[in-house]
Design a protein around this motif. Structure first.
Motif, short mmCIF file in Angstrom:
data_model
loop_
_atom_site.label_atom_id
_atom_site.label_comp_id
_atom_site.label_asym_id
_atom_site.label_seq_id
_atom_site.Cartn_x
_atom_site.Cartn_y
_atom_site.Cartn_z
N ASN A 10 42.04 46.36 137.84
CA ASN A 10 41.50 45.01 137.43
C ASN A 10 39.87 44.80 137.37
O ASN A 10 39.67 44.69 138.45
N LYS A 11 39.10 45.10 136.43
CA LYS A 11 37.70 45.16 136.53
C LYS A 11 37.47 43.81 136.76
O LYS A 11 35.99 43.76 137.00
N GLU A 12 38.09 42.62 136.46
CA GLU A 12 37.41 41.50 136.68
C GLU A 12 37.49 40.86 138.02
O GLU A 12 36.76 39.72 138.09
N TRP A 13 37.91 41.40 138.91
CA TRP A 13 38.20 41.18 140.34
C TRP A 13 36.98 41.29 140.94
O TRP A 13 36.60 42.51 141.26
N ASP A 14 36.26 40.56 141.66
CA ASP A 14 35.27 40.69 142.62
C ASP A 14 35.74 41.00 143.92
O ASP A 14 36.68 40.48 144.61
N LYS A 21 40.02 35.80 149.79
CA LYS A 21 41.11 35.07 149.58
C LYS A 21 42.58 35.67 150.08
O LYS A 21 43.39 35.16 150.61
N THR A 22 42.49 37.20 149.93
CA THR A 22 43.80 37.84 150.71
C THR A 22 43.98 37.55 151.91
O THR A 22 45.01 37.31 152.41
N GLU A 23 43.00 37.67 153.00
CA GLU A 23 43.01 37.47 154.15
C GLU A 23 43.63 35.99 154.59
O GLU A 23 44.52 35.92 155.63
#
Length: 304
Positions: A10-14, A21-23
């Motif tokens: 996904n190219k839009e994810w920073d 956010k994942t952590e």
């Protein structure tokens, strides 16, 4: 929607924002997983499917980072044994499905019993055809029994798969992952995707989630989002206190009174002893000697 329409990256994810956010989500997953184990009412089954080198082992390690091992089980399915072949194809699957309170991860699953024989063509097509409906019924039965089933297809590109297979040859710490057969399977990459398309389309009563898997941080974020949402959707509650003791509320430390055992005499609580100031005991006084009494003579002389 075709599998090929889903992105592998996904190219839009920073990256920095997504990892942050994942952590946070992983910490929440750990807290809710432990709560689910304590309650013992629900269970979660996470099914991980994907081509070779799609990162099934890695996503398992990352997803369970903050989970309590006491409520976690992981099962990796290999080629069926003779005993497993002697039973129906779901026998070995049902045998390791999660008990209540457990979060179970399947690295590969019952879908291998459609994928491998369909591509290898060593089981008649009419038998494979029946397995789609059988799996739908099986998964519905699990959910009816309180098991939340979450299915993921780890979508990796041919290029990323090739790079990972090469790492297994070039990096010593990954030699143990190498199998010559993986390169032969890679030649059938497109054939496997066609069967996966059938699986995702026809076994979708419990929906599939397609995760972009060219980069591990994107894959982990996509899977963690779904797992956290599912856990929050369960009615997770800390269990009520179960005790045979009598607890009395106090403004300071609670006083605990144990219940008397059967046929036993309860202890009596004695009053605090009053402090008594004792005087030294003196020796008894000796009786005073009185002088002997003399008889008074009568007037008029002595007695005759």
């Amino acid at each position: 929607m075709k599998i090929t329409d889903y992105p592998t990256f996904n190219k839009e994810w920073d990256k920095k924002e997504i990892k942050k956010k994942t952590e946070k989500m992983l910490e929440e997953i750990g807290e809710l997983q432990y709560k689910m184990y304590a309650q013992g009412k629900f269970s979660v089954l996470i099914v991980l499917q994907g081509t070779d080198a799609s990162g099934k082992d890695g996503i398992t390690k990352g997803l369970l980072k903050y989970c309590n091992p006491i409520g976690i089980e992981v099962h990796s399915f290999k080629k069926p044994t003779e005993l497993e072949y002697a039973h129906d194809f779901l026998w070995r699957i049902h045998n390791v499905c999660p008990a209540k309170g457990v979060m179970q991860v399947f690295i590969r699953s019952h879908y291998e019993d459609i994928l491998v024989p369909a591509v290898g063509k060593y089981i008649p097509a009419e038998i494979i055809e029946k397995r789609y409906a059988t799996i739908n019924t099986f998964e519905k039965m699990l959910e009816d029994n309180g098991t939340r089933v979450l299915k993921f297809f780890l979508n990796v590109s041919k290029e990323a798969q090739t790079a990972r297979l090469m790492e297994r040859i070039e990096l010593k710490e990954k030699h143990w992952k190498h199998k010559d057969g993986d390169w032969a399977t890679r030649e059938q990459f497109d054939e496997y995707l066609k069967v996966y398309q059938q699986v995702i389309t026809r076994c979708n009563e419990i929906p599939w989630h397609v995760a972009p898997s060219d980069k591990n941080w994107q894959k982990l974020y996509a899977v963690a989002t779904v797992v956290l949402k599912a856990l929050k959707g369960l009615d997770l509650q800390w269990p009520e206190l179960v005790t045979e003791r009598v607890w009395q509320e106090s403004k300071t430390t609670p006083e605990v009174k144990s219940m008397p055992e059967e046929n036993s005499t309860p202890e009596l609580k004695s009053k605090p002893e009053a402090k008594v100031k004792l005087k030294a005991k003196s020796k008894p006084e000796a009786k005073k000697k009185h002088p002997a009494k003399t008889k008074k003579s009568r007037p008029g002389g002595t007695k005759k």
